[in-house]
Design a protein around this motif. Structure first.
Motif, mmCIF file in Angstrom:
data_model
loop_
_atom_site.group_PDB
_atom_site.id
_atom_site.type_symbol
_atom_site.label_atom_id
_atom_site.label_comp_id
_atom_site.label_asym_id
_atom_site.label_seq_id
_atom_site.Cartn_x
_atom_site.Cartn_y
_atom_site.Cartn_z
ATOM 1 N N ALA A 64 0.845 -1.192 0.000
ATOM 2 C CA ALA A 64 0.000 0.000 0.000
ATOM 3 C C ALA A 64 0.885 1.249 0.000
ATOM 4 N N ASN A 65 0.336 2.354 -0.433
ATOM 5 C CA ASN A 65 1.085 3.615 -0.407
ATOM 6 C C ASN A 65 0.975 4.263 0.965
ATOM 7 N N THR A 66 1.517 3.571 1.971
ATOM 8 C CA THR A 66 1.481 4.048 3.346
ATOM 9 C C THR A 66 2.864 3.924 3.960
ATOM 10 N N VAL A 67 3.090 4.644 5.033
ATOM 11 C CA VAL A 67 4.375 4.575 5.721
ATOM 12 C C VAL A 67 4.629 3.169 6.238
ATOM 13 N N ASP A 68 3.625 2.550 6.837
ATOM 14 C CA ASP A 68 3.790 1.208 7.387
ATOM 15 C C ASP A 68 4.205 0.209 6.314
ATOM 16 N N SER A 69 3.561 0.251 5.179
ATOM 17 C CA SER A 69 3.881 -0.676 4.098
ATOM 18 C C SER A 69 5.284 -0.429 3.572
ATOM 19 N N LEU A 70 5.649 0.832 3.378
ATOM 20 C CA LEU A 70 6.983 1.157 2.875
ATOM 21 C C LEU A 70 8.060 0.690 3.840
#
Length: 843
Positions: A64-70
């Motif tokens: 996902a385009n989220t901080v957690d995913s990155l």
């Protein structure tokens, strides 16, 4: 002092991930909630990597385009764990991959972002070079994955950073999903250069995306061909993006004319367009077109990325010996495919990549793609395997044959299947928008004599004009199936490219065709939806009304009908109620805003205005010229539409003042809107600009400079403010603005003629235009109004030669004037269509 990541045990890591902390306090991630520095990002990655441990395991990460995913993605890469990156929001696909590959760790949203350790060690034999697993088939959950190494990921990130010239001051908006190799390459290449990511899952069609883009001073974004469709719709060409440095395009072929247009747009606005070519099997990118060549070589994919090389493999029996299969070699070529967990133990199985694309090398040394060898298709930037889609549908007990079109996936099913269900299944599980899935319900699937699917036959069905049959899968309304509406649009607009996802405005509708379309659409639906001309055909629905259908008529159509009857009737005179022509001028401004000032680019707008001018000027000049051949009623100045400028002031000179005024206004506004700053101003202040022009126009209305404008100046200068006030009326999208336009009309129209009844007519007409989108009517009245309003220009042109011969019978004179004008409208329409088809055939 040691960086957070250096405290972990020494393991093989992708270099740019290992070196995150080296960029210190530079911003790494910017979101609507704030920013994260590289040092902070490195710390987060280190802590997550520690949770994953040092023994190599297969880690599935929801991309996902989220901080957690990155952070999860980077942490797994840093700790040396192979990452299986899967799409966010596609639970069926994720479950399919979990079942197929049995990952040791699953990281994703589950009641909050969660790390699920499915076992302490690993169930797999993982090759030492394996770093990343990506799907090539979108979101179908296909078990066929691309195996990428650390070298692949690093080499492609470095190559992209080199040819794009990425700086550590750049800030890239994540306009594409991270699980998609193109979107992931944006992440990797910018982190490798110490640049920042503007992390968002917003679409470029969302105004909030551009607010964040400006707020974070973003310098770049990436797009697939469909992204550029959305950019056209949101008026990207006029946006003020002072920090934009470059735009990249890949994920499918962008039409050469659009490449050229965006390259020119960038050149004028100060940013570069990079057209690129790639495949997941090459980590992401294989070729790029230097921005300076885009305008002159818009069909090319360009040259290989740094470190890569192309060759053309011969294709037996191909008619063009210069065409071959494009084969790529470079450090970013995958290790190979994986189809089962056992394949994760394999090393390099591929030395060079056979792309499956047919290409040629131009004299300029650039490569061009000319076709495909396989059934794989790229649709809206997503690579789709039709065979995998067929298997997916078979699992749902649907027998289908699939083939990729230019911008859509064609799915043929037997008539017993529910097309709407099929469309939803494919759209949901493949990850395509519903508009890109076309379902054909057939009596039987096309097959060859061998029993194999007849793909060529299916393509022939798919490319047949869509207006010849109702496209299955486009959900119909209770009384007007979308296919019927498509046929109606095709008939009225004389087009063979009508699709359910297009609107009247997008199909080139104008104020003349709008009349017929609104009347016939109201007849089909029983009502006119608000702003129907900007809605996709598929969004038009008939309401369920237990009490029957109450008919209505679009207000601008009613006003055009009333105005032309009042004009002719007052000239006879059957009665005396003047003001119709000046009211038509306001209606013309209203329609100008709706049909010429669309969200299209500046050049497209100017083409629309030019086309509108042609539809006014050509029939006018043709009629005046014909009259001059048989009478001496008009002079050359009348034929050239300059009589109000050069005179002389004879008795018939004023006949066409309205047409001249309208032409002058459209020419002047086209010249004004051709200026980029004015075009941007109109898009940013769509209501304020016409209101400001109305204030300027009132200088002529009140004869501020003492030119006795009422007699000496052309009507465009004297009455042009009515046109711009109508324009403002079309942009009055709230109560306050509607009140302002109404008050402006009530204050400025009285006293203009010194004839209260005439002035009251114009004020009342403007008020109706502002406050009532439709007026109550009857079916018969609608049909008559549609014909009269659609023929209003032609009735105005011809009635001067009709009624003088019948003045002794005023009612007959009125009827004859209307009939002759309608006849001329029919003739002009047929000639226009013939000329259009003739020129298109010659081209």
């Amino acid at each position: 002092m040691a960086s957070p990541l250096s405290l972990l045990p020494a393991v093989e890591a992708v270099p740019f991930v290992r070196d995150l902390a080296a960029h210190g306090d530079r911003p790494a991630i910017l979101t609507k909630d704030g920013q994260i520095s590289y040092a902070d990002l490195a710390g987060r990655v280190a802590r997550t990597a520690e949770r994953l441990g040092v023994g190599r395991r297969l880690v599935l990460v929801v991309g996902a385009n989220t901080v957690d995913s990155l952070v999860a993605y980077l942490a797994a890469l840093h700790a040396g764990h192979p990452v299986l990156l899967v799409p966010d929001g596609h639970d069926t696909a994720v479950a399919s991959l979990v079942e197929a590959y049995d990952p040791d760790v699953v990281i994703g949203p589950a009641g909050g972002w969660r790390v699920e350790h499915r076992r302490a060690g690993s169930a797999h034999d993982l090759h030492p070079d394996l770093a990343l697993l990506l799907s090539t088939s979108g979101s179908t959950g296909s078990p066929k994955l691309v195996r990428l190494s650390r070298t692949n990921v690093q080499a492609n990130a470095e190559a992209i950073g080199e040819y794009l010239g990425i700086r550590d001051t750049d800030r890239a908006a994540t306009s594409l999903p991270m699980h998609y190799c193109y979107g992931l390459s944006v992440v990797n290449s910018h982190l490798a250069r110490g640049a920042a990511l503007v992390l968002t899952d917003l679409s470029v069609a969302d105004a909030c995306f551009w607010e964040l883009f400006r707020q974070t001073r973003a310098t770049t974004f990436a797009g697939v061909p469909y992204t550029f469709d959305l950019l056209d719709r949101v008026g990207f060409a006029a946006m003020d993006l002072p920090h934009l440095r470059y735009v990249t395009q890949a994920g499918g072929r962008l039409a050469p004319e659009r490449v050229r247009r965006y390259a020119e747009l960038g050149r004028h606005a100060g940013w570069d367009l990079f057209v690129m070519y790639g495949q997941t099997e090459a980590t992401a990118r294989m070729a790029y077109l230097p921005p300076g060549l885009a305008a002159h070589h818009p069909a090319a994919i360009g040259v290989p990325v740094p470190g890569g090389a192309f060759r053309l493999a011969p294709v037996p029996d191909h008619p063009d010996p210069a065409v071959g299969e494009l084969v790529y070699a470079g450090p970013n070529v995958m290790l190979g495919y994986a189809e089962t967990p056992a394949d994760l133990a394999l090393g390099r199985a591929v030395e060079e990549l056979h792309t499956g694309d047919l290409a040629r090398r131009t004299p300029a040394g650039l490569y061009e793609i000319v076709g495909r060898r396989s059934r794989f298709a790229k649709i809206l930037g997503l690579r789709v395997d039709p065979e995998q889609v067929e298997a997916l549908l078979a699992a749902h007990e649907v027998t289908a044959t699939c083939v990729g079109g230019d911008d859509e996936l064609i799915v043929a099913v037997v008539a017993a299947a529910d097309p709407r269900r099929v469309r939803r299944l494919v759209a949901d599980e493949v990850g395509l928008p519903p508009r890109a899935v076309r379902v054909l319900a057939l009596t039987e699937l096309p097959r060859l004599a061998s029993g194999k699917p007849d793909l060529a036959g299916l393509r022939a069905l798919a490319t047949a004009p869509r207006t010849t049959a109702t496209p299955a899968g486009d959900e119909p309304s209770p009384t007007a199936p979308v296919g019927d509406l498509c046929r109606l649009y095709a008939e009225v607009l004389d087009r063979d490219d009508v699709r359910p996802e297009l609107s009247f405005v997008e199909l080139g509708g104008d104020s003349l065709s709008y009349v017929e379309m609104s009347v016939r659409l109201e007849q089909e639906l029983g009502h006119l939806p608000a702003n129907w001309h900007t809605l996709p055909i598929a969004a038009l629905r008939a309401p369920r009304r237990p009490g029957g259908r109450r008919r209505s008529l679009e207000t601008s159509v009613a006003l055009r009908t009333a105005a032309i009857v009042l004009i002719v009737g007052s000239h006879i005179p059957l009665f005396t109620l003047t003001g119709g022509a000046h009211l038509l001028l306001a209606v013309a401004g209203f329609n100008f805003a709706r049909f010429q000032l669309t969200t299209a680019g500046r050049r497209d707008r100017l083409r629309q205005i030019g086309a509108g001018l042609a539809r006014i000027v050509l029939p006018t000049v043709a009629w005046i010229g014909a009259v001059m051949l048989v009478t001496d009623q008009y002079r050359p100045s009348t034929l050239l539409l300059v009589h109000s400028i050069v005179g002389p002031g004879d008795a018939t000179g004023w006949h066409f003042w309205f047409v001249e005024a309208l032409v002058y206004l459209l020419v002047a506004l086209a010249a004004l809107l051709a200026l980029r700053p004015v075009d941007r101003l109109e898009r940013r202040y769509p209501f304020a600009l016409p209101l400001g022009l109305t204030v300027l126009g009132l200088l002529g209305r009140y004869d501020v400079f003492g030119f006795d404008a009422r007699h000496d100046l052309p009507a465009a200068l004297v009455a042009g403010w009515l046109f711009t006030l109508g324009w403002a009326a079309a942009r009055a999208d709230n109560v306050g603005r509607r009140l302002l336009v109404t008050v402006a009309a009530a204050l400025t129209v009285p006293g203009f003629f010194g004839q209260p009844a005439r002035e009251a007519l114009i004020v009342a007409g403007l008020a109706l235009l502002v406050w009532l989108p439709t007026v109550p009517s009857l079916g018969l009245v609608n049909r008559i109004a549609g014909v009269l309003a659609g023929s209003s220009l032609y009735i105005y042109l011809t009635h001067w030669q009709v009624y003088p011969h019948l003045r002794d019978w005023p009612l007959v004179a009125l009827a004859a004037s209307l009939v002759v004008g309608i006849g001329y409208a029919v003739l002009a329409g047929r000639v226009g269509r013939w000329l259009t088809h003739r020129f298109s055939t010659l081209r």
